[in-house]
Design a protein around this motif. Structure first.
Motif, PDB file in Angstrom:
ATOM      1  N   VAL A 120      -9.198 -58.384  29.771  1.00 28.68           N
ATOM      2  CA  VAL A 120      -9.729 -59.587  30.158  1.00 28.68           C
ATOM      3  C   VAL A 120      -8.706 -60.312  31.282  1.00 28.68           C
ATOM      4  CG1 VAL A 120      -9.067 -62.246  29.241  1.00 28.68           C
ATOM      5  CG2 VAL A 120     -10.020 -59.982  27.531  1.00 28.68           C
ATOM      6  N   SER A 121      -7.849 -59.824  31.608  1.00 24.15           N
ATOM      7  CA  SER A 121      -6.413 -60.313  32.578  1.00 24.15           C
ATOM      8  C   SER A 121      -7.422 -60.933  34.041  1.00 24.15           C
ATOM      9  CB  SER A 121      -5.721 -60.380  32.452  1.00 24.15           C
ATOM     10  OG  SER A 121      -4.266 -60.488  31.428  1.00 24.15           O
ATOM     11  N   GLN A 128      -3.758 -72.258  30.214  1.00 26.23           N
ATOM     12  CA  GLN A 128      -4.443 -71.513  29.425  1.00 26.23           C
ATOM     13  C   GLN A 128      -5.882 -71.313  29.949  1.00 26.23           C
ATOM     14  OE1 GLN A 128      -4.059 -71.192  25.126  1.00 26.23           O
ATOM     15  NE2 GLN A 128      -3.393 -68.974  25.262  1.00 26.23           N
ATOM     16  N   TYR A 129      -6.519 -70.482  29.761  1.00 25.73           N
ATOM     17  CA  TYR A 129      -7.847 -69.886  29.831  1.00 25.73           C
ATOM     18  C   TYR A 129      -8.046 -69.211  28.898  1.00 25.73           C
ATOM     19  CZ  TYR A 129      -8.013 -71.687  34.667  1.00 25.73           C
ATOM     20  OH  TYR A 129      -7.613 -72.720  35.462  1.00 25.73           O
ATOM     21  N   ARG A 130      -9.135 -69.809  28.087  1.00 30.28           N
ATOM     22  CA  ARG A 130      -9.168 -69.522  26.864  1.00 30.28           C
ATOM     23  C   ARG A 130     -11.095 -69.451  26.662  1.00 30.28           C
ATOM     24  NH1 ARG A 130      -6.518 -69.934  22.224  1.00 30.28           N
ATOM     25  NH2 ARG A 130      -7.997 -69.129  21.004  1.00 30.28           N
ATOM     26  N   ARG A 131     -11.344 -67.860  26.069  1.00 30.51           N
ATOM     27  CA  ARG A 131     -12.986 -67.968  25.943  1.00 30.51           C
ATOM     28  C   ARG A 131     -13.729 -68.939  24.442  1.00 30.51           C
ATOM     29  NH1 ARG A 131      -8.956 -64.788  26.366  1.00 30.51           N
ATOM     30  NH2 ARG A 131      -8.713 -62.933  24.802  1.00 30.51           N
ATOM     31  N   ALA A 132     -14.866 -68.547  25.583  1.00 32.18           N
ATOM     32  CA  ALA A 132     -15.615 -69.356  24.563  1.00 32.18           C
ATOM     33  C   ALA A 132     -17.042 -70.074  24.448  1.00 32.18           C
ATOM     34  CB  ALA A 132     -15.476 -71.735  24.716  1.00 32.18           C
ATOM     35  N   LEU A 192     -11.366 -58.372  25.348  1.00 33.96           N
ATOM     36  CA  LEU A 192     -12.703 -58.330  26.001  1.00 33.96           C
ATOM     37  C   LEU A 192     -14.083 -58.644  25.359  1.00 33.96           C
ATOM     38  CD1 LEU A 192     -13.663 -57.375  28.934  1.00 33.96           C
ATOM     39  CD2 LEU A 192     -14.297 -55.255  28.298  1.00 33.96           C
ATOM     40  N   GLY A 193     -14.493 -57.767  24.224  1.00 34.79           N
ATOM     41  CA  GLY A 193     -15.313 -58.130  23.561  1.00 34.79           C
ATOM     42  C   GLY A 193     -15.453 -59.443  23.288  1.00 34.79           C
ATOM     43  N   GLY A 194     -14.477 -61.010  22.932  1.00 36.48           N
ATOM     44  CA  GLY A 194     -14.350 -62.219  23.349  1.00 36.48           C
ATOM     45  C   GLY A 194     -15.657 -63.144  24.568  1.00 36.48           C
ATOM     46  N   TYR A 195     -14.575 -62.056  25.397  1.00 40.82           N
ATOM     47  CA  TYR A 195     -14.656 -62.093  26.678  1.00 40.82           C
ATOM     48  C   TYR A 195     -16.769 -62.270  27.223  1.00 40.82           C
ATOM     49  CZ  TYR A 195     -14.253 -63.980  31.280  1.00 40.82           C
ATOM     50  OH  TYR A 195     -14.612 -64.087  32.924  1.00 40.82           O
ATOM     51  N   LEU A 204     -14.897 -71.039  30.309  1.00 42.61           N
ATOM     52  CA  LEU A 204     -13.987 -70.650  30.398  1.00 42.61           C
ATOM     53  C   LEU A 204     -13.213 -72.094  29.797  1.00 42.61           C
ATOM     54  CD1 LEU A 204     -13.468 -68.089  32.872  1.00 42.61           C
ATOM     55  CD2 LEU A 204     -13.316 -67.552  30.401  1.00 42.61           C
ATOM     56  N   VAL A 205     -12.143 -72.455  28.790  1.00 45.65           N
ATOM     57  CA  VAL A 205     -11.903 -73.778  28.035  1.00 45.65           C
ATOM     58  C   VAL A 205     -10.084 -73.462  29.137  1.00 45.65           C
ATOM     59  CG1 VAL A 205     -10.668 -74.893  26.472  1.00 45.65           C
ATOM     60  CG2 VAL A 205     -13.062 -73.853  26.054  1.00 45.65           C
TER      61      VAL A 205
END
Length: 419
Positions: free
Chosen positions: A321-322, A361-365, A384-387, A393-394
């Motif tokens: 993810v990074s 902070q960047y959160r997957r959404a 990675l599954g969440g991405y 990206l929030v």
């Protein structure tokens, strides 16, 4: 840079943009499929009026408004010669109507077009009956009815494409309609992608050896860079050996005439950080700033010397993810990739969630039908599954200790989810 001092993401992006400035080239390409998705680097102006002449919006009859106004609700007129698209417009004789097809030029003396459906017969007369009369029962006799006037879409000299605009199918069609045959665009950067880590294996059948893992970063970064407009070569993975890494990079630079190196892994504070160790060798000049973002804080940026030239090098963290987030937020703007759409959306949360107050902070959404953004997966950089399930990206900005349900936050729309 020492301790926990961190630089803003915007500053690091600016450094990356400056670094890649030396390898950014332009080229002139024709307006065809090759232009799709490219970024224009010069303004374009229309060379002609569009449309180039007054023309008919309908299949019908061209005539003068005065002939209708004098006749009341209906009028019977003799027919003149038919006008098809591409014909010379000619002249409308007083007291006549000329059959006219969609796109055909309006004849001199005509002021409006009555659709064929508003004739008594509801159709055109036979082709051998040009001199016979036609009875029209128009619903409107307003001058200009169903006439597309010259230049009503675009005037000669109008700006039809601005610098830094993405070439989309409608823009390509518009440029072509204005007499423009080719356009100057950014040439694609030739990028090498290489994963680091003795534990990394190429994906294949069966499970990797104990302690090993499949390479997600190589394929993922290759795809992300290609979407940003680069020509990409994925060269596989190398173990935690700085000499091997540098030799592999130099071999691939020469083989592919590369403009840019993108690596993943080896930039943190561990004992086996291969990219950091590579920076201790001659020819590799790298800095390792800590960027005030999560995930993706540890970064590397610099150049590798090869045969007298310096090749830009962006070194991302190894967690998938990074790595992907770094490519999205750093490499994409540095390459001139098309900007993502940004919105401020309310966040949907079941319960308040903490956020590191000193970091962006960047959160997957996922964007819900309600217009809210629902976070998917956790904040950890290995999820990675969440991405993969996200379409946004929030950004939780620095200084935010806790995120609450309903908070409005900047949201970056990305391809993904079920779309």
């Amino acid at each position: 840079m020492s301790g926990e001092q961190r630089i803003p993401l915007a500053d690091h992006v600016a450094d990356a943009v400056a670094l890649l400035g030396s390898v950014r080239r332009t080229e002139v390409i024709p307006l065809d499929g090759r232009a799709l998705g490219r970024i224009a680097v010069a303004e374009q102006r229309a060379r002609v009026d569009v449309p180039g002449h007054d023309n008919s919006q309908m299949d019908g009859f061209a005539l003068a408004a005065a002939d209708l106004a004098a006749a009341g609700e209906s009028v019977t007129l003799h027919l003149g010669p038919m006008i098809a698209a591409g014909d010379a417009p000619g002249v409308l004789e007083p007291g006549t109507a000329r059959p006219i097809m969609t796109g055909a030029p309006i004849p001199d003396g005509a002021e409006l077009v009555i659709p064929v459906e508003e004739s008594a017969e509801g159709r055109f007369p036979p082709s051998d009956a040009e001199e016979s009369p036609v009875t029209l029962v128009p619903t409107s006799v307003a001058p200009g009815r169903f006439v597309r006037t010259r230049g009503s879409d675009t005037r000669r000299g109008d700006t039809v494409l601005r610098e830094d605009r993405l070439l989309t199918p409608p823009r390509i069609a518009h440029l072509a309609s204005c007499g423009i045959r080719d356009v100057r665009v950014l040439a694609p950067v030739r990028a090498l992608v290489l994963s680091t880590g003795s534990e990394v294996r190429s994906a294949g059948d069966g499970a990797p050896d104990p302690g090993a893992l499949f390479d997600a970063n190589g394929p993922g970064l290759t795809a992300a860079l290609a979407e940003a407009g680069a020509e990409v070569v994925h060269t596989g993975a190398v173990p935690d050996d700085a000499a091997v890494l540098l030799e592999q990079l130099r071999v691939q630079i020469r083989a592919h005439d590369a403009d840019l190196i993108v690596t993943s892994g080896g930039v943190s504070m561990g004992a086996l950080e291969v990219v950091r160790h590579a920076a201790e060798h001659d020819g590799a000049v790298l800095a390792f700033p800590k960027v005030a973002m999560q995930p993706g804080g540890p970064q590397g940026i610099g150049t590798l010397e090869d045969e007298g030239r310096r090749v830009p090098w962006l070194a991302f963290p190894g967690n998938p993810v990074s790595a992907l987030l770094s490519c999205e937020l750093i490499a994409r703007p540095a390459l001139g990739g098309p900007a993502r759409r940004r919105l401020r959306l309310p966040i949907h949360l079941e319960a308040a969630e903490p956020s590191p107050s000193g970091l962006d902070q960047y959160r997957r959404a996922r964007v819900l039908p309600s217009g809210r953004a629902r976070l998917v997966g956790g904040a950890s950089s290995h999820l990675l599954g969440g991405y993969a399930a996200a379409d946004a990206l929030v950004l939780v900005p620095r200084g935010t200790a806790v995120v609450h349900d309903g908070d409005e936050l900047e949201t970056l729309l990305i391809p993904g989810g079920d779309r």
